[in-house]
Motif scaffolding. Structure first.
Motif, short mmCIF file in Angstrom:
data_model
loop_
_atom_site.label_atom_id
_atom_site.label_comp_id
_atom_site.label_asym_id
_atom_site.label_seq_id
_atom_site.Cartn_x
_atom_site.Cartn_y
_atom_site.Cartn_z
N ILE A 124 0.97 -1.13 0.13
CA ILE A 124 -0.07 0.28 0.10
C ILE A 124 0.17 1.10 -0.13
N LEU A 125 0.89 2.03 -0.93
CA LEU A 125 1.55 3.23 -1.12
C LEU A 125 0.14 4.45 -0.21
N GLU A 126 1.47 5.38 0.47
CA GLU A 126 0.65 6.79 0.71
C GLU A 126 0.16 7.09 -0.40
N THR A 127 -0.01 7.10 -0.72
CA THR A 127 -1.26 7.86 -2.19
C THR A 127 -2.44 6.86 -2.48
N ASN A 128 -2.85 5.61 -2.26
CA ASN A 128 -3.98 5.08 -2.21
C ASN A 128 -5.00 5.51 -1.80
N ALA A 129 -6.49 5.02 -1.65
CA ALA A 129 -6.83 5.69 -1.29
C ALA A 129 -6.91 5.98 -0.01
N THR A 130 -7.95 6.71 0.73
CA THR A 130 -8.25 6.21 2.51
C THR A 130 -9.31 7.10 2.49
N VAL A 131 -10.43 6.43 3.99
CA VAL A 131 -11.27 6.19 4.15
C VAL A 131 -12.02 8.17 3.92
N GLU A 132 -13.13 8.30 3.98
CA GLU A 132 -13.55 9.67 3.94
C GLU A 132 -13.80 10.41 5.76
N ALA A 133 -13.67 11.38 5.54
CA ALA A 133 -13.01 11.74 7.18
C ALA A 133 -14.62 12.16 7.43
N GLY A 134 -14.70 11.42 8.81
CA GLY A 134 -15.44 12.01 9.69
C GLY A 134 -15.14 11.54 10.81
#
Length: 348
Positions: A124-134
């Motif tokens: 997993i790269l740092e540029t991979n998708a992350t969850v939505e903030a909340g």
């Protein structure tokens, strides 16, 4: 040079403190609970209060620092708090988590039990998708923290995303799963998913080394932190067995079902690999004349510290995060029933 460590009582705080103290920094350690390790009283100030005691927190921060290291910021509120005080410090390191990543189907570690374990076909790269903030989960709160800081910080900022962390003074020592069984002289230890699970480990010292090396770059960056060449669960167990001179047997098993579904489920047991790409952190270390550490070279001092706690009467109080797992971790009677069941199947 002066540094403030917020949330200094755990494994990462200890690692940062050791490196800063060795380098001759003046250090302020902020913690809510008693500090479990000794400090150099000539150069170190220990403060016992909660960061949400705003008068005390603001007074501490307003005294100024070259570096602030925040290890217990969990969401937007803490991010805004840090931004409000950023004129009082020069650089910021914040601990986030690799749990922020989601796969192509939106699956995450937070929801692995209900939605299925995430699938990553490569590190997993740092540029991979992350969850939505909340505010919903630990990971969504961490992303909210990251976004607030990345959008509002005027100072150099390093956000660290480690995986399964270990180190002295941990309240979540995953290795205890093996250590206790081996010291309890369990002759056979079943390991689920045939011991093949890969869940990237990260030493507290490595986190501190990467963080402090990154500060020297004077830039804003998000950095994965993980040990070199992550080991499988079976290899982790074998490493601990070697250290303890354990003469029993690790028994690779398939994932159990029904009454046996939790048998062999270690704190690293996952159905698919969860491995970080650490190219960026390795480059940061190389620039400082350092190398990434692997599990084998990092674990011995930590195991010495952990074995020393074997005599505690209540491990659940000593290791509250480990105790919070949603299943009984040392149900030896159930393990014995499963091993007897397995032996019976093999005789047929």
């Amino acid at each position: 040079m002066k540094a403030i460590i917020i949330g200094a009582s755990g494994q990462i705080g200890y690692a940062f403190y050791q490196l800063l103290n060795k380098a001759g920094w003046e250090v302020v350690l902020l913690c809510r609970s008693p500090l479990p390790y000794m400090v150099d009283v000539q150069t170190t100030e220990v403060l016992r209060f909660d960061r949400y005691e705003r008068a005390s927190f603001d007074k501490m921060m307003s005294a100024g620092a070259d570096l602030v290291i925040d290890l217990v910021a969990f969401g937007e509120e803490e991010g805004l708090q840090l931004l409000e005080m950023q004129s009082d410090y020069s650089s910021l390191i914040v601990s986030s988590s690799s749990s922020v990543y989601q796969d192509a189907y939106g699956r995450t570690l937070d929801e692995a039990g209900s939605c299925g374990f995430p699938l990553f076909d490569k590190p997993i790269l740092e540029t991979n998708a992350t969850v939505e903030a909340g505010p919903a989960t630990y990971s969504t709160r961490k992303v909210a923290l990251e976004e607030v800081l990345l959008s509002g910080s005027r100072n150099p900022l390093t956000i660290l995303r480690p995986c399964a962390i270990y180190g002295a003074y941990s309240q979540h020592p995953r290795e205890w799963w093996f250590v206790k069984r081996m010291l309890d002289q369990r002759r056979q230890i079943p390991v689920a998913y045939r011991g093949e699970s890969l869940f990237h480990t990260t030493s507290g010292r490595l986190i501190a080394e990467v963080g402090l090396a990154a500060v020297g770059l004077r830039q804003t960056q998000v950095v994965n932190v993980g040990d070199a060449s992550p080991l499988s669960v079976l290899e982790i167990g074998e490493t601990i067995a070697d250290y303890l001179d354990y003469n029993g047997k690790l028994v690779p098993i398939d994932k159990g079902e029904g009454n046996f579904k939790d048998i062999g489920m270690t704190p690293w047991s996952v159905p698919r690999p969860f491995v970080l790409d650490t190219t960026r952190s390795e480059g940061i270390l190389a620039g400082a004349g350092l190398k990434n550490r692997d599990y084998l070279s990092s674990i011995h001092r930590y195991l010495f510290n952990l074995v020393g706690q074997y005599g505690v009467k209540n491990w659940e109080s000593a290791f509250p995060q480990l105790a919070a797992y949603p299943f009984e971790q040392f149900d030896y009677a159930a393990e014995d029933r499963y091993l007897a069941h397995l032996a019976g199947k093999n005789l047929k």
